[in-house]
Motif scaffolding. Structure first.
Motif, PDB file in Angstrom:
ATOM      1  N   LYS A  50      20.001  41.432 -22.010  1.00  0.00           N
ATOM      2  CA  LYS A  50      19.740  40.209 -21.236  1.00  0.00           C
ATOM      3  C   LYS A  50      19.021  40.512 -19.925  1.00  0.00           C
ATOM      4  CE  LYS A  50      22.006  35.972 -19.715  1.00  0.00           C
ATOM      5  NZ  LYS A  50      23.293  35.292 -19.545  1.00  0.00           N
ATOM      6  N   SER A  75      23.790  39.700 -27.791  1.00  0.00           N
ATOM      7  CA  SER A  75      24.338  38.466 -28.371  1.00  0.00           C
ATOM      8  C   SER A  75      24.362  37.311 -27.375  1.00  0.00           C
ATOM      9  CB  SER A  75      25.746  38.712 -28.914  1.00  0.00           C
ATOM     10  OG  SER A  75      26.622  39.058 -27.865  1.00  0.00           O
ATOM     11  N   LYS A  76      24.145  37.597 -26.096  1.00  0.00           N
ATOM     12  CA  LYS A  76      24.064  36.549 -25.078  1.00  0.00           C
ATOM     13  C   LYS A  76      22.644  35.979 -24.983  1.00  0.00           C
ATOM     14  CE  LYS A  76      28.278  37.556 -23.876  1.00  0.00           C
ATOM     15  NZ  LYS A  76      29.394  36.788 -24.310  1.00  0.00           N
ATOM     16  N   THR A 111      21.186  34.995 -31.306  1.00  0.00           N
ATOM     17  CA  THR A 111      22.324  34.946 -32.218  1.00  0.00           C
ATOM     18  C   THR A 111      22.352  36.218 -33.056  1.00  0.00           C
ATOM     19  OG1 THR A 111      22.169  32.547 -32.329  1.00  0.00           O
ATOM     20  CG2 THR A 111      23.404  33.640 -34.088  1.00  0.00           C
ATOM     21  N   ASP A 134      23.637  46.551 -24.719  1.00  0.00           N
ATOM     22  CA  ASP A 134      24.539  45.950 -23.735  1.00  0.00           C
ATOM     23  C   ASP A 134      23.819  45.445 -22.487  1.00  0.00           C
ATOM     24  OD1 ASP A 134      26.979  46.135 -25.118  1.00  0.00           O
ATOM     25  OD2 ASP A 134      27.162  48.258 -24.589  1.00  0.00           O
ATOM     26  N   PRO A 169      28.364  41.289 -20.326  1.00  0.00           N
ATOM     27  CA  PRO A 169      27.787  39.964 -20.066  1.00  0.00           C
ATOM     28  C   PRO A 169      26.283  39.905 -20.341  1.00  0.00           C
ATOM     29  CG  PRO A 169      28.346  41.077 -18.011  1.00  0.00           C
ATOM     30  CD  PRO A 169      28.879  41.923 -19.119  1.00  0.00           C
ATOM     31  N   ASN A 170      25.638  41.055 -20.447  1.00  0.00           N
ATOM     32  CA  ASN A 170      24.200  41.088 -20.719  1.00  0.00           C
ATOM     33  C   ASN A 170      23.885  41.610 -22.114  1.00  0.00           C
ATOM     34  OD1 ASN A 170      23.544  40.084 -18.149  1.00  0.00           O
ATOM     35  ND2 ASN A 170      23.816  42.116 -17.285  1.00  0.00           N
ATOM     36  N   HIS A 171      24.882  41.567 -22.988  1.00  0.00           N
ATOM     37  CA  HIS A 171      24.744  42.022 -24.370  1.00  0.00           C
ATOM     38  C   HIS A 171      23.689  41.194 -25.105  1.00  0.00           C
ATOM     39  CE1 HIS A 171      25.991  42.524 -28.631  1.00  0.00           C
ATOM     40  NE2 HIS A 171      26.189  43.776 -28.221  1.00  0.00           N
TER      41      HIS A 171
END
Length: 143
Positions: free
Chosen positions: A82, A25-26, A29, A79, A21-23
């Motif tokens: 974020k 990509s979050k 982009t 990972d 959830p903290n990758h």
């Protein structure tokens, strides 16, 4: 005798196939093409999922590899991106760009065995362009 005995001590592996959830990509982009480059050249050491080679099952090689991964993840973990502060995110993107420019990443010892992680000039340019766009978007949000 000791060599045989240590083969039975198995530290936990760095292996989690789920998208965290903290990758990164979050936060920014990440195109499929850039993600593919990062996976092949960076993620074994800088994510929560390492694709271990066969020789990683042999001690003390396994200990060495896991220690190296631990240190690498402390420096940068895609990972957990974020979780980083806005300043640290920008610094990490700059560090990736600098590492690509000066050739310090991926490290030579990794490239000796993982020839597919050697990035072409066009791959480096693609990642560098992605970093510039990502930095711009992060700076706009920050200020």
């Amino acid at each position: 005798m000791i060599i045989i005995a240590v083969q039975f001590y198995r530290p936990a592996q760095n292996s989690d196939l789920s998208v965290m959830p903290n990758h990164i990509s979050k936060v920014v982009t990440v195109s499929a093409q850039v993600n593919g480059i990062l996976k092949k050249a960076c993620y074994d050491c800088h994510s929560n999922n390492t694709n271990y080679p066969w020789y990683a099952q042999i001690q003390p090689v396994n200990w060495y590899i896991n220690q190296h991964i631990k240190v690498a993840k402390e420096q940068l973990n895609f990972d957990n991106f974020k979780d980083y502060t806005a300043r640290r995110r920008l610094n990490k993107l700059r560090a990736i760009e600098n590492s690509l420019e000066d050739g310090t990443m991926p490290i030579t010892s990794y490239l000796l065995i993982h020839k597919n992680a050697i990035l072409s000039k066009s791959e480096k340019e693609l990642v560098t362009a992605w970093i510039e766009v990502s930095r711009d978007s992060l700076e706009k949000v920050q200020f």
